[in-house]
Design a protein around this motif. Structure first.
Motif, PDB file in Angstrom:
ATOM      1  N   GLU A 128      31.841   9.906 -36.092  1.00 12.81           N
ATOM      2  CA  GLU A 128      31.333   9.942 -34.720  1.00 12.81           C
ATOM      3  C   GLU A 128      29.942  10.558 -34.686  1.00 12.81           C
ATOM      4  N   ILE A 129      29.018   9.820 -34.098  1.00 12.22           N
ATOM      5  CA  ILE A 129      27.655  10.304 -33.843  1.00 12.22           C
ATOM      6  C   ILE A 129      27.568  10.570 -32.342  1.00 12.22           C
ATOM      7  N   SER A 130      27.355  11.803 -31.977  1.00 11.21           N
ATOM      8  CA  SER A 130      27.354  12.178 -30.571  1.00 11.21           C
ATOM      9  C   SER A 130      25.976  11.952 -29.962  1.00 11.21           C
ATOM     10  N   ALA A 131      25.749  10.688 -29.542  1.00  7.71           N
ATOM     11  CA  ALA A 131      24.458  10.308 -28.972  1.00  7.71           C
ATOM     12  C   ALA A 131      24.685   9.338 -27.823  1.00  7.71           C
ATOM     13  N   PRO A 132      23.768   9.285 -26.878  1.00  6.80           N
ATOM     14  CA  PRO A 132      23.930   8.354 -25.760  1.00  6.80           C
ATOM     15  C   PRO A 132      23.554   6.927 -26.140  1.00  6.80           C
ATOM     16  N   SER A 133      24.180   5.974 -25.454  1.00  7.82           N
ATOM     17  CA  SER A 133      23.838   4.559 -25.623  1.00  7.82           C
ATOM     18  C   SER A 133      24.215   3.819 -24.352  1.00  7.82           C
ATOM     19  N   PRO A 134      23.384   2.889 -23.919  1.00  4.00           N
ATOM     20  CA  PRO A 134      23.721   2.126 -22.714  1.00  4.00           C
ATOM     21  C   PRO A 134      24.915   1.190 -22.920  1.00  4.00           C
ATOM     22  N   LYS A 135      25.326   0.955 -24.180  1.00  4.80           N
ATOM     23  CA  LYS A 135      26.428   0.040 -24.464  1.00  4.80           C
ATOM     24  C   LYS A 135      27.769   0.744 -24.625  1.00  4.80           C
ATOM     25  N   SER A 136      27.796   2.049 -24.512  1.00  2.00           N
ATOM     26  CA  SER A 136      29.034   2.786 -24.740  1.00  2.00           C
ATOM     27  C   SER A 136      29.417   3.580 -23.509  1.00  2.00           C
ATOM     28  N   GLU A 137      30.703   3.541 -23.171  1.00  2.00           N
ATOM     29  CA  GLU A 137      31.189   4.368 -22.063  1.00  2.00           C
ATOM     30  C   GLU A 137      31.066   5.832 -22.426  1.00  2.00           C
ATOM     31  N   LYS A 138      31.394   6.169 -23.684  1.00  2.00           N
ATOM     32  CA  LYS A 138      31.244   7.547 -24.149  1.00  2.00           C
ATOM     33  C   LYS A 138      29.772   7.754 -24.480  1.00  2.00           C
ATOM     34  N   GLN A 139      29.160   8.772 -23.912  1.00  2.00           N
ATOM     35  CA  GLN A 139      27.715   8.945 -24.026  1.00  2.00           C
ATOM     36  C   GLN A 139      27.282  10.059 -24.971  1.00  2.00           C
ATOM     37  N   GLY A 140      28.194  10.676 -25.693  1.00  2.00           N
ATOM     38  CA  GLY A 140      27.787  11.768 -26.561  1.00  2.00           C
ATOM     39  C   GLY A 140      27.539  13.017 -25.746  1.00  2.00           C
ATOM     40  N   ASP A 141      27.177  14.076 -26.432  1.00  2.00           N
ATOM     41  CA  ASP A 141      27.015  15.344 -25.723  1.00  2.00           C
ATOM     42  C   ASP A 141      25.569  15.830 -25.697  1.00  2.00           C
ATOM     43  N   VAL A 142      24.622  14.909 -25.884  1.00  2.35           N
ATOM     44  CA  VAL A 142      23.217  15.268 -25.799  1.00  2.35           C
ATOM     45  C   VAL A 142      22.522  14.236 -24.907  1.00  2.35           C
ATOM     46  N   VAL A 143      21.591  14.700 -24.117  1.00  5.92           N
ATOM     47  CA  VAL A 143      20.766  13.796 -23.315  1.00  5.92           C
ATOM     48  C   VAL A 143      19.486  13.575 -24.120  1.00  5.92           C
ATOM     49  N   SER A 144      19.149  12.311 -24.341  1.00  7.04           N
ATOM     50  CA  SER A 144      17.999  11.983 -25.169  1.00  7.04           C
ATOM     51  C   SER A 144      16.809  11.558 -24.313  1.00  7.04           C
ATOM     52  N   ILE A 145      15.615  11.923 -24.769  1.00  7.40           N
ATOM     53  CA  ILE A 145      14.402  11.453 -24.109  1.00  7.40           C
ATOM     54  C   ILE A 145      14.033  10.056 -24.613  1.00  7.40           C
ATOM     55  N   GLN A 146      14.718   9.596 -25.659  1.00  4.64           N
ATOM     56  CA  GLN A 146      14.387   8.319 -26.288  1.00  4.64           C
ATOM     57  C   GLN A 146      15.023   7.151 -25.538  1.00  4.64           C
ATOM     58  N   PRO A 147      14.428   5.982 -25.662  1.00  2.00           N
ATOM     59  CA  PRO A 147      14.978   4.831 -24.943  1.00  2.00           C
ATOM     60  C   PRO A 147      16.277   4.317 -25.556  1.00  2.00           C
ATOM     61  N   MET A 148      17.110   3.809 -24.684  1.00  2.00           N
ATOM     62  CA  MET A 148      18.316   3.073 -25.035  1.00  2.00           C
ATOM     63  C   MET A 148      19.140   3.796 -26.097  1.00  2.00           C
ATOM     64  N   GLY A 149      19.458   3.138 -27.209  1.00  2.00           N
ATOM     65  CA  GLY A 149      20.306   3.746 -28.235  1.00  2.00           C
ATOM     66  C   GLY A 149      19.542   4.281 -29.424  1.00  2.00           C
ATOM     67  N   SER A 150      18.262   4.582 -29.254  1.00  4.32           N
ATOM     68  CA  SER A 150      17.432   4.999 -30.391  1.00  4.32           C
ATOM     69  C   SER A 150      18.009   6.199 -31.149  1.00  4.32           C
ATOM     70  N   LEU A 151      18.482   7.206 -30.435  1.00  2.00           N
ATOM     71  CA  LEU A 151      18.994   8.399 -31.113  1.00  2.00           C
ATOM     72  C   LEU A 151      20.198   8.055 -31.987  1.00  2.00           C
ATOM     73  N   PHE A 152      21.096   7.224 -31.489  1.00  2.00           N
ATOM     74  CA  PHE A 152      22.248   6.815 -32.304  1.00  2.00           C
ATOM     75  C   PHE A 152      21.787   6.042 -33.530  1.00  2.00           C
ATOM     76  N   GLU A 153      20.902   5.092 -33.329  1.00  2.00           N
ATOM     77  CA  GLU A 153      20.458   4.241 -34.434  1.00  2.00           C
ATOM     78  C   GLU A 153      19.748   5.055 -35.509  1.00  2.00           C
ATOM     79  N   GLN A 154      18.907   5.996 -35.109  1.00  2.00           N
ATOM     80  CA  GLN A 154      18.245   6.871 -36.078  1.00  2.00           C
ATOM     81  C   GLN A 154      19.275   7.734 -36.799  1.00  2.00           C
ATOM     82  N   SER A 155      20.210   8.288 -36.032  1.00  2.00           N
ATOM     83  CA  SER A 155      21.206   9.200 -36.603  1.00  2.00           C
ATOM     84  C   SER A 155      22.118   8.491 -37.598  1.00  2.00           C
ATOM     85  N   GLU A 156      22.542   7.262 -37.272  1.00  2.00           N
ATOM     86  CA  GLU A 156      23.417   6.552 -38.210  1.00  2.00           C
ATOM     87  C   GLU A 156      22.667   6.254 -39.507  1.00  2.00           C
TER      88      GLU A 156
END
Length: 186
Positions: A128-156
């Motif tokens: 589990e990568i705790s990051a926000p994404s517009p495609k997921s109901e679960k949004q992670g526990d951090v608010v990102s300044i980055q667009p869309m799912g960038s934080l998840f994609e970088q983290s994975e």
């Protein structure tokens, strides 16, 4: 904001998501990769780009690895591992890949935001990568300044690079030993 302010914020976000990954899940992920006869990698969009990089590094280590959907990818079978990168864990084509892998008695690993997704329910390990994404109901526990799912994609991508480093340590490999498999027809 200035460039350095953005850079520091992004680095803080990455530090948060990467250090929040469960140690046991990471260890199990690496174990499954190490034990697999072949590793098949799948993802859509930017997650697909990240998992292709993982397949390449596995090849550099001498591990048989393939990208699902490429014309030279063989069939998955027992002893194989399917690594899926999907923020939502619900991408229909990836759900189908996971079902096929399980049908063939292969293992499935998912790197996702959503540990309660359809693919996660089929997986042998859920990272589990705790990051926000517009495609997921679960949004992670951090608010990102980055667009869309960038934080998840970088983290994975960074998570998979760390998994490679863990495998390198286990196999007593270095960048120099891996470079011998680097493409020479560029």
């Amino acid at each position: 904001m200035l460039y350095k302010e953005y850079a520091n914020k992004v680095l803080d976000e990455l530090r948060h998501t990467l250090t929040a990954v469960d140690q046991e899940s990471a260890k199990t992920f690496v174990n499954l990769v190490e034990e697999a006869d072949e590793v098949f990698c799948a993802g859509a969009g930017r997650s697909g780009f990240q998992v292709k990089g993982f397949a390449m590094r596995l090849m550099h280590m001498g591990i048989s690895s393939y990208v699902v959907g490429e014309t030279c990818t063989p069939n998955i079978k027992e002893g194989g591992l399917l690594v899926i990168c999907s923020g939502s864990g619900e991408t229909k084509s990836l759900v189908n890949h996971a079902k096929k892998a399980k049908e063939m008695n292969a293992k499935v690993a998912i790197i996702t935001i959503n540990p309660k997704s359809t693919i996660a329910s089929l997986a042998d390990v859920v990272v589990e990568i705790s990051a926000p994404s517009p495609k997921s109901e679960k949004q992670g526990d951090v608010v990102s300044i980055q667009p869309m799912g960038s934080l998840f994609e970088q983290s994975e991508g960074i998570f998979m690079d760390i998994a490679i480093m863990m495998l390198m340590e286990r196999k007593n490999m270095t960048s120099d030993t891996m470079f011998g498999r680097h493409a020479n027809m560029e």
